[in-house]
Design a protein around this motif. Sequence first.
Motif, PDB file in Angstrom:
ATOM      1  N   TRP A 238       0.831  -1.201   0.000  1.00  0.00           N
ATOM      2  CA  TRP A 238       0.000   0.000   0.000  1.00  0.00           C
ATOM      3  C   TRP A 238       0.868   1.255   0.000  1.00  0.00           C
ATOM      4  O   TRP A 238       0.545   2.244  -0.665  1.00  0.00           O
ATOM      5  N   GLU A 239       1.963   1.200   0.736  1.00  0.00           N
ATOM      6  CA  GLU A 239       2.864   2.347   0.775  1.00  0.00           C
ATOM      7  C   GLU A 239       3.370   2.685  -0.621  1.00  0.00           C
ATOM      8  O   GLU A 239       3.400   3.855  -1.026  1.00  0.00           O
ATOM      9  N   GLU A 240       3.745   1.662  -1.370  1.00  0.00           N
ATOM     10  CA  GLU A 240       4.229   1.889  -2.731  1.00  0.00           C
ATOM     11  C   GLU A 240       3.112   2.404  -3.637  1.00  0.00           C
ATOM     12  O   GLU A 240       3.323   3.308  -4.453  1.00  0.00           O
ATOM     13  N   SER A 318      -5.939  -2.888   6.642  1.00  0.00           N
ATOM     14  CA  SER A 318      -6.271  -1.726   7.481  1.00  0.00           C
ATOM     15  C   SER A 318      -5.015  -0.935   7.821  1.00  0.00           C
ATOM     16  O   SER A 318      -5.010   0.305   7.779  1.00  0.00           O
ATOM     17  N   LEU A 319      -3.944  -1.633   8.162  1.00  0.00           N
ATOM     18  CA  LEU A 319      -2.679  -0.950   8.432  1.00  0.00           C
ATOM     19  C   LEU A 319      -2.178  -0.233   7.192  1.00  0.00           C
ATOM     20  O   LEU A 319      -1.671   0.893   7.259  1.00  0.00           O
ATOM     21  N   GLY A 320      -2.286  -0.912   6.047  1.00  0.00           N
ATOM     22  CA  GLY A 320      -1.806  -0.318   4.810  1.00  0.00           C
ATOM     23  C   GLY A 320      -2.515   0.974   4.460  1.00  0.00           C
ATOM     24  O   GLY A 320      -1.907   1.898   3.899  1.00  0.00           O
ATOM     25  N   PHE A 333       4.045  -0.904  11.054  1.00  0.00           N
ATOM     26  CA  PHE A 333       3.980  -2.303  10.655  1.00  0.00           C
ATOM     27  C   PHE A 333       4.971  -3.149  11.456  1.00  0.00           C
ATOM     28  O   PHE A 333       4.686  -4.297  11.823  1.00  0.00           O
ATOM     29  N   GLN A 334       6.136  -2.606  11.761  1.00  0.00           N
ATOM     30  CA  GLN A 334       7.116  -3.346  12.548  1.00  0.00           C
ATOM     31  C   GLN A 334       6.597  -3.598  13.963  1.00  0.00           C
ATOM     32  O   GLN A 334       6.846  -4.673  14.533  1.00  0.00           O
ATOM     33  N   VAL A 404     -11.922  -2.329   7.817  1.00  0.00           N
ATOM     34  CA  VAL A 404     -11.413  -1.969   6.492  1.00  0.00           C
ATOM     35  C   VAL A 404     -12.371  -1.003   5.798  1.00  0.00           C
ATOM     36  O   VAL A 404     -11.957   0.002   5.194  1.00  0.00           O
ATOM     37  N   ARG A 405     -13.671  -1.283   5.876  1.00  0.00           N
ATOM     38  CA  ARG A 405     -14.658  -0.424   5.229  1.00  0.00           C
ATOM     39  C   ARG A 405     -14.659   0.987   5.830  1.00  0.00           C
ATOM     40  O   ARG A 405     -14.721   1.993   5.114  1.00  0.00           O
TER      41      ARG A 405
END
Length: 420
Positions: A238-240, A318-320, A333-334, A404-405
């Motif tokens: 997602w970061e990319e 969700s984190l992404g 994330f770590q 997520v939604r």
Amino acid sequence: MSTTAASELVYLSRALKAPRIKAVSGRLAQQARDEGWDYEAYLAAVLSEEVSARDSHGGAARVKAARFPAVKTLDDFDFTIQTSVNRQLIAHLAQLDFLAEAKNIVFLGPPGTGKTHLSIALAVQAARRGHRVAFATAHQWVNRLGAAKRAGRLDEELERLGRMPLLVVDEAGYIPFDPEAASLFFALISSRYLVVWSTVAEQQGGSVGGYTPGAFAAYYIVWTLVRNMNIVFTPYGWEERIREGQLSAKLLRPLFPIVEDLGFFLGWKFVVILMWLPIAAVLVLVFHPQLNPSPLAIAVFAVAIWGAYLIRSLNQSSLGLITFWTTRVGPIFQLYIAAELLLSGRLVPMSLMPDWVQGLADLLPFRWTFGFPIEALVGNLSQQQLLGGLAAQLFWIAAGSILVRVVWRYAIRRYSAVSG
């Protein structure tokens, strides 16, 4: 020193294959006479020189055998540049207690922060202190194991590596992303766990936390499949997407991007299972697992591995989505991975953890992605525990879907590509 004595020392040092004695005996004899040493002090000095020479020569040979890309030491590391590295912690690790305790050392961080340098430095220290070491990147380890598998000697190679006191896996984040590579890599990792915990169980009178050597073997063999099933689209992806502006095209498609990711990874899970079967067969032959699941346990396991995949996918999606606000999700994330390692059964069976950790794990999603699927097949869980575990998975799937939604709704409003 008389000519006769000198000749005798030359002969004896050659017979003992101790050339350093020949080199230093005359000089030390003269020093002993000048300083009034007794015979014991002189003998100790000569033997000390020989031992030091052998250690130095053996250490050099072990460093060469380890196949480091370059020899690096802690003295070469600039702690003033990498201020985030805890110098006292590294100095403690350099004492190599983690080898005697059979513990893992994991260096996490972005590229260029010294992870490879520190890994090599600690491994060089170990080699110079008498431990055999093997170094390779994750890609190289996969290639070696793949060659052993094609030659029909994968079990021998895993046994050989299992006897190696220290393995260094560099660039683990760059494993070739295909089912066979993942299966081979996790076969290597799980075989290390098997050797360590089987040995611990034997030394503790036959079991640890209710796990015998055979039960440990079953746990980590099943772990290799569950770990492969739990490979998902990570927040780094997602970061990319956000940083490179790749999301715009996906938003034009009728398919929800997260659903597309789920389907993409889901498609090759069946290939993963097929690739896992021969790996599991080799591990069974080598480690003799103790595995007697009931039909209900097999059925629950078959469902639970897919539930684990969904929970982990939704959590990491969700984190992404946090990258819509930060564009950099790595540190968060770590922390997530650190919590997962401790609270999921991914490192060790949860029964080996303190009671309070087990209680905390029951309230979080991590355990239901690793520990529960594995224990369903190998842990002799009761019918109530099996069905309760599936209910917990269903709860976390529902919670993850809702999360997520909700996050997506707010995140998409803030969407703007950094580039592209």
